[in-house]
Motif scaffolding. Structure first.
Motif, PDB file in Angstrom:
ATOM      1  N   ALA A   1      11.090  -4.754   1.506  1.00  0.00           N
ATOM      2  CA  ALA A   1      11.546  -5.987   2.257  1.00  0.00           C
ATOM      3  C   ALA A   1      12.212  -6.968   1.376  1.00  0.00           C
ATOM      4  N   GLU A   2      13.046  -7.827   2.136  1.00  0.00           N
ATOM      5  CA  GLU A   2      13.657  -9.298   1.306  1.00  0.00           C
ATOM      6  C   GLU A   2      13.162 -10.271   2.148  1.00  0.00           C
ATOM      7  N   LEU A   3      12.539 -11.274   1.579  1.00  0.00           N
ATOM      8  CA  LEU A   3      11.822 -12.466   2.274  1.00  0.00           C
ATOM      9  C   LEU A   3      12.603 -13.858   1.487  1.00  0.00           C
ATOM     10  N   LYS A   4      13.308 -14.359   2.575  1.00  0.00           N
ATOM     11  CA  LYS A   4      13.814 -15.714   2.190  1.00  0.00           C
ATOM     12  C   LYS A   4      12.755 -16.898   2.046  1.00  0.00           C
ATOM     13  N   GLY A   5      13.286 -17.836   0.763  1.00  0.00           N
ATOM     14  CA  GLY A   5      12.287 -18.691   0.441  1.00  0.00           C
ATOM     15  C   GLY A   5      13.254 -19.858   0.300  1.00  0.00           C
ATOM     16  N   GLU A   6      12.555 -21.003  -0.152  1.00  0.00           N
ATOM     17  CA  GLU A   6      13.241 -22.177  -0.368  1.00  0.00           C
ATOM     18  C   GLU A   6      14.192 -22.293  -1.442  1.00  0.00           C
ATOM     19  N   ASP A   7      15.218 -23.107  -1.694  1.00  0.00           N
ATOM     20  CA  ASP A   7      16.153 -23.231  -2.781  1.00  0.00           C
ATOM     21  C   ASP A   7      16.729 -22.010  -3.097  1.00  0.00           C
ATOM     22  N   GLY A   8      17.069 -21.285  -2.150  1.00  0.00           N
ATOM     23  CA  GLY A   8      17.843 -20.077  -2.406  1.00  0.00           C
ATOM     24  C   GLY A   8      17.236 -18.834  -3.167  1.00  0.00           C
ATOM     25  N   LEU A   9      15.878 -19.059  -3.236  1.00  0.00           N
ATOM     26  CA  LEU A   9      14.694 -17.840  -3.731  1.00  0.00           C
ATOM     27  C   LEU A   9      14.735 -16.820  -2.730  1.00  0.00           C
ATOM     28  N   LEU A  10      14.702 -15.430  -3.174  1.00  0.00           N
ATOM     29  CA  LEU A  10      14.703 -14.492  -2.262  1.00  0.00           C
ATOM     30  C   LEU A  10      13.599 -13.467  -3.131  1.00  0.00           C
ATOM     31  N   LEU A  11      12.428 -13.144  -2.425  1.00  0.00           N
ATOM     32  CA  LEU A  11      11.531 -12.179  -2.931  1.00  0.00           C
ATOM     33  C   LEU A  11      12.000 -11.021  -2.242  1.00  0.00           C
ATOM     34  N   GLN A  12      12.449  -9.744  -3.406  1.00  0.00           N
ATOM     35  CA  GLN A  12      12.416  -8.572  -3.086  1.00  0.00           C
ATOM     36  C   GLN A  12      11.210  -7.697  -3.308  1.00  0.00           C
ATOM     37  N   ILE A  13      10.782  -7.217  -2.321  1.00  0.00           N
ATOM     38  CA  ILE A  13       9.309  -6.271  -2.393  1.00  0.00           C
ATOM     39  C   ILE A  13       9.876  -4.831  -2.739  1.00  0.00           C
ATOM     40  N   THR A  14       9.635  -4.300  -3.894  1.00  0.00           N
ATOM     41  CA  THR A  14      10.140  -2.899  -4.207  1.00  0.00           C
ATOM     42  C   THR A  14       9.127  -1.830  -4.124  1.00  0.00           C
ATOM     43  N   SER A  15       7.857  -2.204  -3.985  1.00  0.00           N
ATOM     44  CA  SER A  15       6.844  -1.280  -3.866  1.00  0.00           C
ATOM     45  C   SER A  15       5.439  -1.942  -3.406  1.00  0.00           C
ATOM     46  N   ALA A  16       4.641  -1.043  -2.784  1.00  0.00           N
ATOM     47  CA  ALA A  16       3.291  -1.487  -2.093  1.00  0.00           C
ATOM     48  C   ALA A  16       2.410  -0.199  -2.415  1.00  0.00           C
ATOM     49  N   ASP A  17       1.819  -0.119  -3.672  1.00  0.00           N
ATOM     50  CA  ASP A  17       1.056   1.170  -3.885  1.00  0.00           C
ATOM     51  C   ASP A  17      -0.349   1.012  -3.854  1.00  0.00           C
ATOM     52  N   ARG A  18      -1.080   1.959  -3.042  1.00  0.00           N
ATOM     53  CA  ARG A  18      -2.493   2.146  -2.825  1.00  0.00           C
ATOM     54  C   ARG A  18      -2.994   2.781  -4.248  1.00  0.00           C
ATOM     55  N   ASP A  19      -3.924   2.404  -4.830  1.00  0.00           N
ATOM     56  CA  ASP A  19      -4.467   3.038  -5.947  1.00  0.00           C
ATOM     57  C   ASP A  19      -5.917   3.532  -5.636  1.00  0.00           C
ATOM     58  N   SER A  20      -6.361   4.906  -6.127  1.00  0.00           N
ATOM     59  CA  SER A  20      -7.552   5.307  -5.856  1.00  0.00           C
ATOM     60  C   SER A  20      -8.956   4.379  -6.162  1.00  0.00           C
ATOM     61  N   GLY A  21      -8.572   3.272  -6.814  1.00  0.00           N
ATOM     62  CA  GLY A  21      -9.499   2.252  -7.374  1.00  0.00           C
ATOM     63  C   GLY A  21      -9.891   1.359  -6.321  1.00  0.00           C
ATOM     64  N   GLY A  22      -9.353   1.391  -5.074  1.00  0.00           N
ATOM     65  CA  GLY A  22      -9.488   0.747  -3.857  1.00  0.00           C
ATOM     66  C   GLY A  22      -8.530  -0.773  -3.892  1.00  0.00           C
ATOM     67  N   PHE A  23      -7.483  -0.662  -4.561  1.00  0.00           N
ATOM     68  CA  PHE A  23      -6.724  -1.755  -4.335  1.00  0.00           C
ATOM     69  C   PHE A  23      -5.119  -1.306  -4.210  1.00  0.00           C
ATOM     70  N   VAL A  24      -4.557  -2.448  -3.661  1.00  0.00           N
ATOM     71  CA  VAL A  24      -2.848  -2.461  -3.563  1.00  0.00           C
ATOM     72  C   VAL A  24      -2.249  -3.253  -4.342  1.00  0.00           C
ATOM     73  N   THR A  25      -1.341  -2.721  -5.191  1.00  0.00           N
ATOM     74  CA  THR A  25      -0.358  -3.507  -6.017  1.00  0.00           C
ATOM     75  C   THR A  25       1.002  -3.467  -5.370  1.00  0.00           C
ATOM     76  N   VAL A  26       1.328  -4.870  -5.084  1.00  0.00           N
ATOM     77  CA  VAL A  26       2.770  -5.281  -4.588  1.00  0.00           C
ATOM     78  C   VAL A  26       3.474  -5.756  -5.723  1.00  0.00           C
ATOM     79  N   SER A  27       4.762  -4.827  -5.985  1.00  0.00           N
ATOM     80  CA  SER A  27       5.600  -5.362  -6.930  1.00  0.00           C
ATOM     81  C   SER A  27       6.924  -5.686  -6.565  1.00  0.00           C
ATOM     82  N   GLY A  28       7.736  -6.539  -7.004  1.00  0.00           N
ATOM     83  CA  GLY A  28       9.162  -6.721  -6.854  1.00  0.00           C
ATOM     84  C   GLY A  28       9.568  -7.884  -7.744  1.00  0.00           C
ATOM     85  N   ASP A  29      10.682  -8.469  -7.260  1.00  0.00           N
ATOM     86  CA  ASP A  29      11.349  -9.483  -7.944  1.00  0.00           C
ATOM     87  C   ASP A  29      11.705 -10.749  -7.117  1.00  0.00           C
ATOM     88  N   ILE A  30      11.471 -11.684  -7.867  1.00  0.00           N
ATOM     89  CA  ILE A  30      11.908 -13.259  -6.975  1.00  0.00           C
ATOM     90  C   ILE A  30      13.274 -13.439  -7.906  1.00  0.00           C
TER      91      ILE A  30
END
Length: 191
Positions: free
Chosen positions: A63-92
């Protein structure tokens, strides 16, 4: 938590946060509705930045999410781990013409997170089917397990970011990602 971990987490090293998260007994989830109120712009999957020519990345973002002042959040992964959490990674990325900072409002308004400075601690995952909202995990001292102390981003440049959440039930594969000052978007969880 040691200063070494805090420094590592601030640099966006998800691997160090994974080790600490496995030891956590904190599950920051509660029920909530799917209303955000913090999304002044709309999400876009086809507009925004092209892959960085220097790194040669060509991976299509979730996904690409538009923000203020020309910022753009690009989500590149949302990985579920066996430890019981999800890590969402990307770039602003700064798609604007001038250097900008990630808005302070991205840290949310929870007192515990505000005590630890600038972060992406206001991010949430919303599971509409289960009517639950999942907040960014915190370490034993209340620091959010997310990128912190982000520098000013020059025009055309980007910084890597991550956020960790309690994992929704295994049957949940899609959630709404929300971050104050950015549009919201539906993302798929892998793993």
């Amino acid at each position: 938590m040691s200063i070494r971990f805090a420094t590592t987490a601030r640099r966006g090293m998800a691997a160090a946060a994974v080790a600490v998260s496995l030891a956590l007994g904190v599950a920051g989830c509660s029920s909530g509705d799917d209303k955000s109120g913090d999304a002044p712009a709309s999400a876009s999957k086809d507009s925004g930045s092209k892959p960085d020519a220097q790194t040669g990345e060509s991976e299509e973002p979730l996904a690409e999410l538009k923000g203020e002042d020309g910022l753009l959040l690009q989500i590149t992964s949302a990985d579920r781990d066996s430890g019981g959490f999800v890590t969402v990674s990307g770039d602003i990325k700064n798609d604007g013409d001038e250097s900008v900072r990630v808005p302070v409002r991205t840290q949310g308004n929870e007192t515990e997170i505000l005590r630890h400075g600038a972060s992406l601690g206001g991010a949430t995952l919303v599971d509409s089917a289960s009517k639950k909202r999942y907040y960014v995990l915190r370490d034993t001292e209340g620091r959010p397990l997310t990128t912190t102390d982000m520098p000013r981003i020059k025009a055309g440049e980007s910084i890597p970011v991550f956020m960790q959440f309690p994992a929704p039930p295994q049957s949940t594969s899609e959630v709404s990602f929300q971050l104050p000052t950015f549009a919201s978007a539906t993302i798929k969880i892998s793993g």
